[in-house]
Design a protein around this motif. Structure first.
Motif, PDB file in Angstrom:
ATOM      1  N   MET A   1       0.817  -1.194   0.000  1.00 11.36           N
ATOM      2  CA  MET A   1       0.000   0.000   0.000  1.00 11.36           C
ATOM      3  C   MET A   1       0.860   1.257   0.000  1.00 11.36           C
ATOM      4  SD  MET A   1      -3.362  -0.626   2.379  1.00 11.36           S
ATOM      5  CE  MET A   1      -2.445  -0.841   3.883  1.00 11.36           C
ATOM      6  N   HIS A   2       1.923   1.216   0.753  1.00 13.44           N
ATOM      7  CA  HIS A   2       2.778   2.392   0.852  1.00 13.44           C
ATOM      8  C   HIS A   2       3.388   2.740  -0.499  1.00 13.44           C
ATOM      9  CE1 HIS A   2       6.693   4.385   2.088  1.00 13.44           C
ATOM     10  NE2 HIS A   2       5.760   5.242   2.419  1.00 13.44           N
ATOM     11  N   GLN A   3       3.904   1.744  -1.181  1.00 11.87           N
ATOM     12  CA  GLN A   3       4.520   2.012  -2.481  1.00 11.87           C
ATOM     13  C   GLN A   3       3.488   2.508  -3.483  1.00 11.87           C
ATOM     14  OE1 GLN A   3       7.909   2.010  -2.899  1.00 11.87           O
ATOM     15  NE2 GLN A   3       7.292   3.159  -4.715  1.00 11.87           N
ATOM     16  N   MET A   4       2.295   1.935  -3.428  1.00  9.89           N
ATOM     17  CA  MET A   4       1.238   2.388  -4.328  1.00  9.89           C
ATOM     18  C   MET A   4       0.889   3.849  -4.031  1.00  9.89           C
ATOM     19  SD  MET A   4      -2.483   0.701  -5.153  1.00  9.89           S
ATOM     20  CE  MET A   4      -1.728  -0.780  -5.792  1.00  9.89           C
ATOM     21  N   TRP A   5       0.864   4.197  -2.738  1.00 10.71           N
ATOM     22  CA  TRP A   5       0.609   5.591  -2.330  1.00 10.71           C
ATOM     23  C   TRP A   5       1.659   6.513  -2.939  1.00 10.71           C
ATOM     24  CZ3 TRP A   5      -2.792   7.996   1.329  1.00 10.71           C
ATOM     25  CH2 TRP A   5      -2.437   9.298   1.658  1.00 10.71           C
ATOM     26  N   LEU A   6       2.920   6.118  -2.821  1.00  9.02           N
ATOM     27  CA  LEU A   6       4.003   6.942  -3.337  1.00  9.02           C
ATOM     28  C   LEU A   6       3.965   7.052  -4.856  1.00  9.02           C
ATOM     29  CD1 LEU A   6       6.965   5.798  -1.071  1.00  9.02           C
ATOM     30  CD2 LEU A   6       5.637   7.910  -0.897  1.00  9.02           C
ATOM     31  N   ASP A   7       3.635   5.944  -5.512  1.00  8.11           N
ATOM     32  CA  ASP A   7       3.639   5.922  -6.975  1.00  8.11           C
ATOM     33  C   ASP A   7       2.415   6.594  -7.595  1.00  8.11           C
ATOM     34  OD1 ASP A   7       6.013   4.518  -6.817  1.00  8.11           O
ATOM     35  OD2 ASP A   7       5.098   2.570  -7.258  1.00  8.11           O
ATOM     36  N   GLN A   8       1.250   6.390  -6.983  1.00 10.20           N
ATOM     37  CA  GLN A   8      -0.002   6.807  -7.610  1.00 10.20           C
ATOM     38  C   GLN A   8      -0.822   7.799  -6.795  1.00 10.20           C
ATOM     39  OE1 GLN A   8      -2.235   3.355  -8.889  1.00 10.20           O
ATOM     40  NE2 GLN A   8      -0.361   2.198  -9.184  1.00 10.20           N
ATOM     41  N   GLY A   9      -0.346   8.140  -5.600  1.00 12.98           N
ATOM     42  CA  GLY A   9      -1.139   9.006  -4.740  1.00 12.98           C
ATOM     43  C   GLY A   9      -2.118   8.179  -3.930  1.00 12.98           C
ATOM     44  N   PRO A  10      -2.900   8.823  -3.088  1.00  8.04           N
ATOM     45  CA  PRO A  10      -3.762   8.095  -2.163  1.00  8.04           C
ATOM     46  C   PRO A  10      -4.981   7.441  -2.798  1.00  8.04           C
ATOM     47  CG  PRO A  10      -4.103  10.433  -1.955  1.00  8.04           C
ATOM     48  CD  PRO A  10      -2.938  10.256  -2.883  1.00  8.04           C
ATOM     49  N   GLY A  11      -5.380   7.873  -3.984  1.00 14.50           N
ATOM     50  CA  GLY A  11      -6.608   7.383  -4.600  1.00 14.50           C
ATOM     51  C   GLY A  11      -6.816   5.885  -4.545  1.00 14.50           C
ATOM     52  N   PRO A  12      -5.864   5.069  -5.049  1.00 12.20           N
ATOM     53  CA  PRO A  12      -6.077   3.622  -5.102  1.00 12.20           C
ATOM     54  C   PRO A  12      -6.169   2.938  -3.732  1.00 12.20           C
ATOM     55  CG  PRO A  12      -4.341   4.273  -6.618  1.00 12.20           C
ATOM     56  CD  PRO A  12      -4.660   5.472  -5.761  1.00 12.20           C
ATOM     57  N   VAL A  13      -5.627   3.550  -2.692  1.00 12.08           N
ATOM     58  CA  VAL A  13      -5.613   2.884  -1.382  1.00 12.08           C
ATOM     59  C   VAL A  13      -6.432   3.602  -0.320  1.00 12.08           C
ATOM     60  CG1 VAL A  13      -3.375   1.791  -1.789  1.00 12.08           C
ATOM     61  CG2 VAL A  13      -3.462   4.031  -0.692  1.00 12.08           C
ATOM     62  N   GLN A  14      -7.013   4.744  -0.643  1.00 11.84           N
ATOM     63  CA  GLN A  14      -7.670   5.532   0.397  1.00 11.84           C
ATOM     64  C   GLN A  14      -8.845   4.807   1.044  1.00 11.84           C
ATOM     65  OE1 GLN A  14      -8.565   9.143  -1.615  1.00 11.84           O
ATOM     66  NE2 GLN A  14     -10.533   8.459  -2.357  1.00 11.84           N
ATOM     67  N   GLU A  15      -9.591   4.031   0.294  1.00 16.73           N
ATOM     68  CA  GLU A  15     -10.721   3.315   0.887  1.00 16.73           C
ATOM     69  C   GLU A  15     -10.241   2.250   1.868  1.00 16.73           C
ATOM     70  OE1 GLU A  15     -13.954   4.047   0.641  1.00 16.73           O
ATOM     71  OE2 GLU A  15     -13.421   5.757  -0.619  1.00 16.73           O
ATOM     72  N   ILE A  16      -9.154   1.557   1.515  1.00 18.39           N
ATOM     73  CA  ILE A  16      -8.594   0.535   2.410  1.00 18.39           C
ATOM     74  C   ILE A  16      -8.077   1.190   3.683  1.00 18.39           C
ATOM     75  CG2 ILE A  16      -6.757  -1.195   2.670  1.00 18.39           C
ATOM     76  CD1 ILE A  16      -6.957  -1.560  -0.415  1.00 18.39           C
ATOM     77  N   VAL A  17      -7.315   2.255   3.525  1.00 15.61           N
ATOM     78  CA  VAL A  17      -6.763   2.955   4.684  1.00 15.61           C
ATOM     79  C   VAL A  17      -7.887   3.503   5.555  1.00 15.61           C
ATOM     80  CG1 VAL A  17      -5.369   4.935   5.407  1.00 15.61           C
ATOM     81  CG2 VAL A  17      -4.591   3.472   3.527  1.00 15.61           C
ATOM     82  N   ALA A  18      -8.884   4.085   4.942  1.00 17.18           N
ATOM     83  CA  ALA A  18     -10.010   4.642   5.690  1.00 17.18           C
ATOM     84  C   ALA A  18     -10.733   3.555   6.471  1.00 17.18           C
ATOM     85  CB  ALA A  18     -10.969   5.357   4.749  1.00 17.18           C
ATOM     86  N   ALA A  19     -10.912   2.382   5.868  1.00 18.89           N
ATOM     87  CA  ALA A  19     -11.599   1.289   6.547  1.00 18.89           C
ATOM     88  C   ALA A  19     -10.818   0.798   7.762  1.00 18.89           C
ATOM     89  CB  ALA A  19     -11.831   0.142   5.571  1.00 18.89           C
ATOM     90  N   ILE A  20      -9.501   0.888   7.701  1.00 12.45           N
ATOM     91  CA  ILE A  20      -8.664   0.448   8.813  1.00 12.45           C
ATOM     92  C   ILE A  20      -8.636   1.499   9.921  1.00 12.45           C
ATOM     93  CG2 ILE A  20      -6.292  -0.088   9.513  1.00 12.45           C
ATOM     94  CD1 ILE A  20      -5.914  -1.264   6.668  1.00 12.45           C
ATOM     95  N   ILE A  21      -8.494   2.749   9.537  1.00 15.20           N
ATOM     96  CA  ILE A  21      -8.275   3.811  10.516  1.00 15.20           C
ATOM     97  C   ILE A  21      -9.577   4.396  11.060  1.00 15.20           C
ATOM     98  CG2 ILE A  21      -7.276   6.101  10.856  1.00 15.20           C
ATOM     99  CD1 ILE A  21      -5.150   5.348   8.808  1.00 15.20           C
ATOM    100  N   TRP A  22     -10.539   4.626  10.178  1.00 14.77           N
ATOM    101  CA  TRP A  22     -11.763   5.303  10.599  1.00 14.77           C
ATOM    102  C   TRP A  22     -12.960   4.389  10.494  1.00 14.77           C
ATOM    103  CZ3 TRP A  22      -9.265   8.796   6.763  1.00 14.77           C
ATOM    104  CH2 TRP A  22      -8.457   9.721   7.395  1.00 14.77           C
ATOM    105  N   ALA A  23     -13.915   4.615  11.373  1.00 14.82           N
ATOM    106  CA  ALA A  23     -15.164   3.862  11.338  1.00 14.82           C
ATOM    107  C   ALA A  23     -15.979   4.276  10.118  1.00 14.82           C
ATOM    108  CB  ALA A  23     -15.966   4.147  12.611  1.00 14.82           C
TER     109      ALA A  23
END
Length: 94
Positions: A1-23
């Motif tokens: 996820m981190h590498q994808m964030w760096l390469d493509q920005g938060p778009g592709p992983v933001q839903e996954i990160v949000a599901a982990i961090i926020w309700a």
């Protein structure tokens, strides 16, 4: 996820990160944060490397919980997704 964030920005992983961090109930906040992230210049995306590594590389000390001799409080919310309730219960009874 981190590498994808760096390469493509938060778009592709933001839903996954949000599901982990926020309700799920904070969906509006997630959308606002996503809008702010979308405005970051690509050279600024690395500023989250240290917090990401801090979370992902930390030691799992679950096996050492019996060494804790002082009183401790284990808190687990009904919407916590990063740590399963069973694991929090194990921490509380160790």
């Amino acid at each position: 996820m981190h590498q994808m964030w760096l390469d493509q920005g938060p778009g592709p992983v933001q839903e996954i990160v949000a599901a982990i961090i926020w309700a799920p109930a904070v969906g509006q906040l997630v959308r606002q944060v996503a809008e702010q992230y979308a405005q970051w210049a690509p050279d600024n995306l690395g500023q989250l490397t240290w917090p990401f590594r801090c979370l992902m590389d930390r030691d799992d000390i679950t096996g050492r919980l019996g060494e804790v001799t002082c009183p401790a409080l284990v808190v687990h919310g009904t919407e916590d997704a990063a740590i399963p309730l069973a694991r929090a219960e194990k921490c509380a009874t160790a």
